[in-house]
Design a protein around this motif. Structure first.
Motif, PDB file in Angstrom:
ATOM      1  N   PHE A   6       0.986  -1.679  -0.234  1.00 15.86           N
ATOM      2  CA  PHE A   6      -0.097  -0.241  -0.092  1.00 15.86           C
ATOM      3  C   PHE A   6       0.487   1.658   0.543  1.00 15.86           C
ATOM      4  O   PHE A   6       0.109   2.588  -0.638  1.00 15.86           O
ATOM      5  N   LEU A   7       1.914   1.207   0.567  1.00 13.41           N
ATOM      6  CA  LEU A   7       2.703   2.215   0.790  1.00 13.41           C
ATOM      7  C   LEU A   7       3.411   2.724  -0.336  1.00 13.41           C
ATOM      8  O   LEU A   7       3.835   3.173  -0.873  1.00 13.41           O
ATOM      9  N   TRP A   9       2.226   1.985  -2.979  1.00 12.88           N
ATOM     10  CA  TRP A   9       1.618   2.349  -3.990  1.00 12.88           C
ATOM     11  C   TRP A   9       0.778   4.129  -3.887  1.00 12.88           C
ATOM     12  O   TRP A   9       0.529   4.610  -5.544  1.00 12.88           O
ATOM     13  N   LEU A  10       1.013   4.129  -3.057  1.00 11.87           N
ATOM     14  CA  LEU A  10       0.353   5.375  -2.678  1.00 11.87           C
ATOM     15  C   LEU A  10       1.714   6.964  -3.280  1.00 11.87           C
ATOM     16  O   LEU A  10       1.197   8.083  -3.656  1.00 11.87           O
ATOM     17  N   ARG A  11       2.893   6.261  -3.442  1.00 14.31           N
ATOM     18  CA  ARG A  11       3.468   7.359  -3.854  1.00 14.31           C
ATOM     19  C   ARG A  11       3.072   7.484  -5.032  1.00 14.31           C
ATOM     20  O   ARG A  11       3.765   8.875  -5.846  1.00 14.31           O
ATOM     21  N   ALA A  13      -0.369   6.951  -7.013  1.00 12.71           N
ATOM     22  CA  ALA A  13      -1.383   7.701  -6.884  1.00 12.71           C
ATOM     23  C   ALA A  13      -2.138   8.663  -6.530  1.00 12.71           C
ATOM     24  O   ALA A  13      -2.037   9.877  -5.905  1.00 12.71           O
ATOM     25  N   ARG A  18      -5.827   7.371  -3.525  1.00  7.26           N
ATOM     26  CA  ARG A  18      -5.886   7.482  -1.945  1.00  7.26           C
ATOM     27  C   ARG A  18      -6.471   7.720  -1.213  1.00  7.26           C
ATOM     28  O   ARG A  18      -6.075   7.176  -0.385  1.00  7.26           O
ATOM     29  N   THR A  22      -7.429   4.830   2.133  1.00  2.23           N
ATOM     30  CA  THR A  22      -7.121   5.483   2.626  1.00  2.23           C
ATOM     31  C   THR A  22      -8.494   4.937   3.628  1.00  2.23           C
ATOM     32  O   THR A  22      -7.719   4.653   5.224  1.00  2.23           O
ATOM     33  N   ALA A  45       1.198   3.556   9.231  1.00  4.40           N
ATOM     34  CA  ALA A  45       0.814   4.048   7.939  1.00  4.40           C
ATOM     35  C   ALA A  45      -0.104   5.043   7.348  1.00  4.40           C
ATOM     36  O   ALA A  45       0.291   6.351   7.661  1.00  4.40           O
ATOM     37  N   LEU A  49      -0.313   8.914   6.786  1.00  2.19           N
ATOM     38  CA  LEU A  49      -0.736   9.729   6.404  1.00  2.19           C
ATOM     39  C   LEU A  49      -1.239  11.391   6.398  1.00  2.19           C
ATOM     40  O   LEU A  49      -2.305  12.074   5.605  1.00  2.19           O
ATOM     41  N   ASP A  52      -0.612  13.713   4.466  1.00  5.24           N
ATOM     42  CA  ASP A  52      -0.401  13.449   3.031  1.00  5.24           C
ATOM     43  C   ASP A  52      -1.321  15.017   2.276  1.00  5.24           C
ATOM     44  O   ASP A  52      -1.865  15.607   3.060  1.00  5.24           O
ATOM     45  N   VAL A  57      -7.814  13.006   1.400  1.00  2.00           N
ATOM     46  CA  VAL A  57      -7.216  11.976   2.193  1.00  2.00           C
ATOM     47  C   VAL A  57      -7.207  11.656   3.631  1.00  2.00           C
ATOM     48  O   VAL A  57      -7.543  10.839   4.378  1.00  2.00           O
TER      49      VAL A  57
END
Length: 391
Positions: A6-7, A9-11, A13, A18, A22, A45, A49, A52, A57
């Motif tokens: 997940f982390l 992928w967040l970079r 998305a 996101r 979340t 995580a 966030l 963010d 998010v």
């Protein structure tokens, strides 16, 4: 680990995805059967966030975590200090926030946060008191409309003092039950002040005349309020009037000339410090020397004494005691007798008093004429229409 994926992928998305992910992560933390390692990773995580750049998010995080008692406390505290739209969700719903947290938020955050706190279920008195003391008018209105909030009487009085001039505040307070007679009178006084300012601002009346008109209207309403008040609640009303500077000789005389002996005697007892039972005896026994001593001890003006003396004499002769409705209105015949008896006194000395009595006589005459015309019209109506008006 799924959290590690997940982390990564967040970079890359987009913000909307996101936010959706979340929310799913927060729900998994609360409701899924995760291992201790996955729980720790998920909490880490969610903490990450909090930084963010997209409010979507953080809003998704707040929406899921706010109502839960199992949410990470550090995340909840951070969200409670976020931008207003996000913080409000947590401040209104989170069971993890204690009274001190809420009081601090009321003092340091803005209108939206204060309103959110005012809507909380089972809001304790301490937080209600903070809102009443420093909250905005909108927050105080939310507080008054919150049926689950515990609000102390002194907090109600503080809201009236700060925002009693606002119609929505007055309407909510007067629509509720259990409002003390002193608070009701304070609302009447606030309304009078508001009307006077409005009339003066529109240049409809001069300031002096507007203030006098609304002052007399407020005193009239106060006597009517006292007439409908239980005897044991009259003294707190009198105390409130004295503390707020409204217990004037004119108001006390109006009460007497309306036949409201209870209000009159309670006022004398409070002003003089003499027990009520003794005040009642001095008023009713007919000895002018004893009443004059009581009058002077109460600190009422010497120039107004003739009116009080003659009013009591007239009351004793003709029994102008009145019922609940009658003691709310000035009695024309009683006022006219007092005017006639005071006419022989030095006019220069009591000229202001005579002017006040003439205004009282005019008011009583107009009220009497209005009631006569209403009775005349009602008597000429068919029975079904009379019943409709009475209803």
């Amino acid at each position: 680990m799924i959290v590690r994926q997940f982390l990564f992928w967040l970079r890359s998305a987009p913000a909307g995805e996101r936010a959706e992910a979340t929310g799913a992560l927060a729900r998994a933390y609360l409701y899924a059967d995760l291992s201790d390692d996955d729980l720790a990773a998920a909490e880490g995580a969610m903490t990450m966030l909090l930084d963010d750049p997209s409010p979507l998010v953080r809003s998704a995080l707040a929406e899921v975590l706010a109502p839960s008692e199992y949410a990470p406390a550090s995340v909840i505290y951070a969200l409670a200090a976020d931008q207003p739209e996000i913080a409000s969700m947590v401040l209104e719903r989170s069971p993890l926030l204690v009274d001190a947290d809420l009081v601090d938020a009321v003092a340091t955050q803005g209108k939206q946060a204060q309103c959110a706190i005012a809507r909380r279920a089972l809001l304790p008195r301490s937080v209600s008191a903070a809102i009443a003391e420093v909250g905005t008018a909108e927050a105080c209105l939310e507080l008054l409309e919150n049926q689950d909030a515990e609000i102390a009487s002194f907090s109600i009085d503080r809201i009236v003092e700060r925002f009693g001039h606002l119609a929505p505040i007055r309407e909510v307070l007067l629509a509720g039950e259990g409002l003390s007679v002193a608070t009701r009178q304070a609302l009447v006084a606030k309304l009078s002040e508001t009307l006077a300012s409005f009339v003066v601002a529109r240049d409809w009346l001069s300031e002096d005349r507007a203030r006098r008109v609304v002052k007399e209207a407020c005193e009239k309403a106060t006597v009517a309020l006292a007439a409908q008040t239980a005897t044991e609640e009259v003294r707190p009303l009198i105390r409130h009037l004295r503390e707020s500077g409204q217990l004037t000789a004119g108001l006390v005389l109006r009460a007497l000339l309306s036949g409201n002996v209870t209000m009159f005697e309670e006022a004398l007892a409070d002003l003089s410090g003499v027990p009520l039972s003794r005040v009642s005896r001095l008023v009713h026994d007919g000895r002018s020397a004893g009443f004059r001593a009581l009058y002077d001890k109460a600190g009422l003006p010497a120039s107004a004494y003739p009116a009080f003396r003659e009013a009591i004499a007239t009351m004793q002769e003709d029994g102008f005691l009145g019922d609940i409705a009658g003691s709310a209105r000035l009695k024309r015949r009683m006022i006219e007798r007092v005017l006639t008896r005071c006419a022989g006194t030095d006019a220069a000395e009591i000229a202001p008093l005579l002017m006040l009595l003439r205004r009282f006589a005019t008011e009583a005459a107009r009220e009497e004429a209005r009631m006569f015309c209403e009775d005349l019209v009602e008597g000429a109506l068919p029975e079904p229409e009379r019943r409709m008006i009475a209803a």
